[in-house]
Design an enzyme around this catalytic site. Structure first.
Site, PDB file in Angstrom:
ATOM      1  N   ASP A 113       0.869  -1.220   0.022  1.00 31.20           N
ATOM      2  CA  ASP A 113       0.059   0.146   0.022  1.00 31.20           C
ATOM      3  C   ASP A 113       0.722   1.215  -0.039  1.00 31.20           C
ATOM      4  O   ASP A 113       1.935   1.213   0.619  1.00 31.20           O
ATOM      5  CB  ASP A 113      -0.917  -0.107   1.128  1.00 31.20           C
ATOM      6  CG  ASP A 113      -2.134   0.895   0.961  1.00 31.20           C
ATOM      7  OD1 ASP A 113      -2.198   1.434   0.127  1.00 31.20           O
ATOM      8  OD2 ASP A 113      -2.701   0.874   2.379  1.00 31.20           O
ATOM      9  N   GLY A 114       0.404   2.321  -0.684  1.00 31.33           N
ATOM     10  CA  GLY A 114       0.996   3.616  -0.636  1.00 31.33           C
ATOM     11  C   GLY A 114       1.850   4.153  -2.053  1.00 31.33           C
ATOM     12  O   GLY A 114       2.106   5.155  -2.032  1.00 31.33           O
ATOM     13  N   GLU A 130     -12.045  -5.374  -5.317  1.00 28.88           N
ATOM     14  CA  GLU A 130     -12.570  -4.080  -5.178  1.00 28.88           C
ATOM     15  C   GLU A 130     -11.647  -3.109  -6.270  1.00 28.88           C
ATOM     16  O   GLU A 130     -12.319  -1.854  -6.393  1.00 28.88           O
ATOM     17  CB  GLU A 130     -12.627  -3.687  -3.888  1.00 28.88           C
ATOM     18  CG  GLU A 130     -13.587  -4.245  -2.981  1.00 28.88           C
ATOM     19  CD  GLU A 130     -12.920  -5.748  -2.682  1.00 28.88           C
ATOM     20  OE1 GLU A 130     -11.777  -6.143  -2.564  1.00 28.88           O
ATOM     21  OE2 GLU A 130     -13.874  -6.813  -2.446  1.00 28.88           O
ATOM     22  N   ASN A 131     -10.496  -3.274  -6.629  1.00 31.22           N
ATOM     23  CA  ASN A 131      -9.670  -2.477  -7.335  1.00 31.22           C
ATOM     24  C   ASN A 131     -10.502  -1.962  -8.781  1.00 31.22           C
ATOM     25  O   ASN A 131     -10.013  -1.072  -9.337  1.00 31.22           O
ATOM     26  CB  ASN A 131      -8.443  -2.898  -7.521  1.00 31.22           C
ATOM     27  CG  ASN A 131      -7.824  -2.684  -6.177  1.00 31.22           C
ATOM     28  OD1 ASN A 131      -6.649  -3.457  -6.057  1.00 31.22           O
ATOM     29  ND2 ASN A 131      -7.845  -1.946  -5.448  1.00 31.22           N
ATOM     30  N   TRP A 132     -11.434  -2.958  -9.083  1.00 27.56           N
ATOM     31  CA  TRP A 132     -12.084  -2.543 -10.385  1.00 27.56           C
ATOM     32  C   TRP A 132     -12.639  -1.153 -10.299  1.00 27.56           C
ATOM     33  O   TRP A 132     -13.090  -0.575 -11.438  1.00 27.56           O
ATOM     34  CB  TRP A 132     -12.978  -3.735 -10.670  1.00 27.56           C
ATOM     35  CG  TRP A 132     -12.321  -5.083 -11.258  1.00 27.56           C
ATOM     36  CD1 TRP A 132     -12.374  -6.182 -10.384  1.00 27.56           C
ATOM     37  CD2 TRP A 132     -11.502  -5.380 -12.366  1.00 27.56           C
ATOM     38  NE1 TRP A 132     -11.668  -7.129 -11.095  1.00 27.56           N
ATOM     39  CE2 TRP A 132     -11.095  -6.714 -12.214  1.00 27.56           C
ATOM     40  CE3 TRP A 132     -11.155  -4.663 -13.644  1.00 27.56           C
ATOM     41  CZ2 TRP A 132     -10.397  -7.189 -13.085  1.00 27.56           C
ATOM     42  CZ3 TRP A 132     -10.126  -5.423 -14.281  1.00 27.56           C
ATOM     43  CH2 TRP A 132      -9.960  -6.815 -14.055  1.00 27.56           C
ATOM     44  N   ARG A 137     -11.614   1.667  -9.322  1.00 31.36           N
ATOM     45  CA  ARG A 137     -10.545   2.667  -9.476  1.00 31.36           C
ATOM     46  C   ARG A 137     -10.915   3.221 -10.962  1.00 31.36           C
ATOM     47  O   ARG A 137     -11.282   2.416 -12.017  1.00 31.36           O
ATOM     48  CB  ARG A 137      -9.061   2.143  -9.365  1.00 31.36           C
ATOM     49  CG  ARG A 137      -8.881   1.854  -7.737  1.00 31.36           C
ATOM     50  CD  ARG A 137      -7.364   1.648  -7.686  1.00 31.36           C
ATOM     51  NE  ARG A 137      -7.368   1.434  -6.346  1.00 31.36           N
ATOM     52  CZ  ARG A 137      -6.273   1.898  -5.527  1.00 31.36           C
ATOM     53  NH1 ARG A 137      -5.111   2.068  -6.237  1.00 31.36           N
ATOM     54  NH2 ARG A 137      -6.206   1.495  -4.166  1.00 31.36           N
TER      55      ARG A 137
HETATM   56  C1  FPP Z   1      -1.775   0.153  -3.313  1.00 37.38           C
HETATM   57  O1  FPP Z   1      -1.333   1.475  -3.378  1.00 37.38           O
HETATM   58  C2  FPP Z   1      -1.297  -0.581  -4.312  1.00 37.38           C
HETATM   59  C3  FPP Z   1      -1.867  -1.335  -5.104  1.00 37.38           C
HETATM   60  C4  FPP Z   1      -3.451  -1.229  -5.354  1.00 37.38           C
HETATM   61  C5  FPP Z   1      -1.423  -1.981  -6.353  1.00 37.38           C
HETATM   62  C6  FPP Z   1      -0.241  -2.646  -6.051  1.00 37.38           C
HETATM   63  C7  FPP Z   1       0.494  -3.052  -7.130  1.00 37.38           C
HETATM   64  C8  FPP Z   1       1.754  -2.945  -7.465  1.00 37.38           C
HETATM   65  C9  FPP Z   1       2.772  -2.734  -6.451  1.00 37.38           C
HETATM   66  C10 FPP Z   1       2.259  -2.745  -8.788  1.00 37.38           C
HETATM   67  C11 FPP Z   1       2.273  -3.949  -9.783  1.00 37.38           C
HETATM   68  C12 FPP Z   1       2.526  -5.518  -9.102  1.00 37.38           C
HETATM   69  C13 FPP Z   1       3.068  -6.523  -9.383  1.00 37.38           C
HETATM   70  C14 FPP Z   1       3.106  -7.722  -8.953  1.00 37.38           C
HETATM   71  C15 FPP Z   1       4.020  -6.138 -10.769  1.00 37.38           C
HETATM   72  P1  FPP Z   1      -2.606   2.793  -3.826  1.00 37.38           P
HETATM   73  O2  FPP Z   1      -2.466   3.064  -5.130  1.00 37.38           O
HETATM   74  O3  FPP Z   1      -4.025   2.040  -2.885  1.00 37.38           O
HETATM   75  O4  FPP Z   1      -1.906   3.809  -2.716  1.00 37.38           O
HETATM   76  P2  FPP Z   1      -2.489   5.004  -2.175  1.00 37.38           P
HETATM   77  O5  FPP Z   1      -3.258   4.537  -0.672  1.00 37.38           O
HETATM   78  O6  FPP Z   1      -1.334   5.729  -1.527  1.00 37.38           O
HETATM   79  O7  FPP Z   1      -3.474   5.687  -3.097  1.00 37.38           O
END
Ligand code: FPP
Length: 246
Positions: free
Chosen positions: A25-26, A72-74, A76
């Site tokens: 996350d982050g 749930e990420n769909w 976005r």
């Molecule tokens: C959360 O950060 C991260 C994700 C939803 C995606 C994780 C994906 C990767 C690390 C890259 C691709 C993965 C691989 C295996 C190659 P966020 O976007 O929710 O961050 P935020 O909370 O700071 O907005």
């Protein structure tokens, strides 16, 4: 539930986690702090994935699961979903050789439904070409949601009961686990979440029943082997009692 003695760490120290799961996350906040688009954070997040996979192998972690994309990420924005899928596609295509070099067996957990056909093919190819590796299991949770997984397992078992293939009273933890997408993997001993958030977010709810939770402030793109090592150190200092008295 799989509770068995933990293997020794690379330094011979007993009790290293057999399975480390990470909620990465982050990425978005990392990018925002630098005035960059969220996609730049995800790209750097993918670099962190490579570092951590390598580092986990070096630290003697036998099984690592990374939460890359949730059911749930769909929700976005479409361009962010496209960027994430692009990174995953790229990872699955370009990292096979590196995974092989690291002795890593790749497995993608999660539903294939809704994924682009070429990604489904890439997953099959990557899993197939790393299946002989034994040093570390690397699992990417993609299109994964724990409630979805549990519901699917329940429906399959209900069908089996309906067809007289299994008696309701024969459904125990082992039978249930066989229907989960993580079938065959040990339960996570250590669950790490980066970026200071302290939530499970529908990640391996069944499997993490007895996981030690470690929350770190580091944003995922900055996470590396040394952070993983520190979290494992914290894990080793914990006393696990599984509801008993220790
Ligand atoms: C959360 O950060 C991260 C994700 C939803 C995606 C994780 C994906 C990767 C690390 C890259 C691709 C993965 C691989 C295996 C190659 P966020 O976007 O929710 O961050 P935020 O909370 O700071 O907005």
């Amino acid at each position: 539930m799989s509770i068995a003695p933990l293997p020794a760490g690379p330094d011979g120290e007993a009790g290293g986690p057999r399975h480390v799961a990470i909620i990465m996350d982050g990425n978005g906040r990392w990018a925002k702090a630098r005035g960059l688009p969220r996609s730049a954070g995800h790209r750097r997040g993918a670099d962190a994935v490579k570092r951590v996979v390598k580092g986990a192998g070096e630290l003697g972690v036998p099984c690592l699961t990374l939460f890359a994309f949730s059911t749930e990420n769909w929700q976005r924005p479409a361009d962010e979903v496209r960027d994430l899928m692009g990174l995953l596609r790229h990872y699955l295509r370009s990292e096979i050789e590196e995974l092989r070099k690291n002795g890593a067996r790749l497995r993608v957990v999660g539903s294939r439904e809704g994924l682009a056909a070429d990604i489904v093919e890439d997953i099959a190819r990557a899993e197939q070409s790393t299946r002989g590796n034994t040093r570390i299991d690397v699992n990417i949770a993609l299109n994964y949601g724990s409630r979805d997984e549990i519901l699917r397992a329940t429906r399959r078992l209900a069908e089996q009961v309906k067809h007289g293939e299994i008696a309701p009273e024969a459904i125990d933890e082992r039978v249930f686990e066989r229907e989960l997408q993580t079938a065959g993997l040990p339960d996570p001993d250590l669950l790490i979440r980066t970026s200071g958030e302290q939530r499970i977010s529908n990640f391996m709810l069944w499997q993490c029943a007895y996981a030690e939770l470690v929350f770190v402030d580091t944003l995922w793109p900055d996470f590396g082997k040394e952070h993983l090592e520190r979290a494992i150190g914290e894990f080793r200092r914990r006393e696990r009692r599984y509801g008993g008295v220790g």
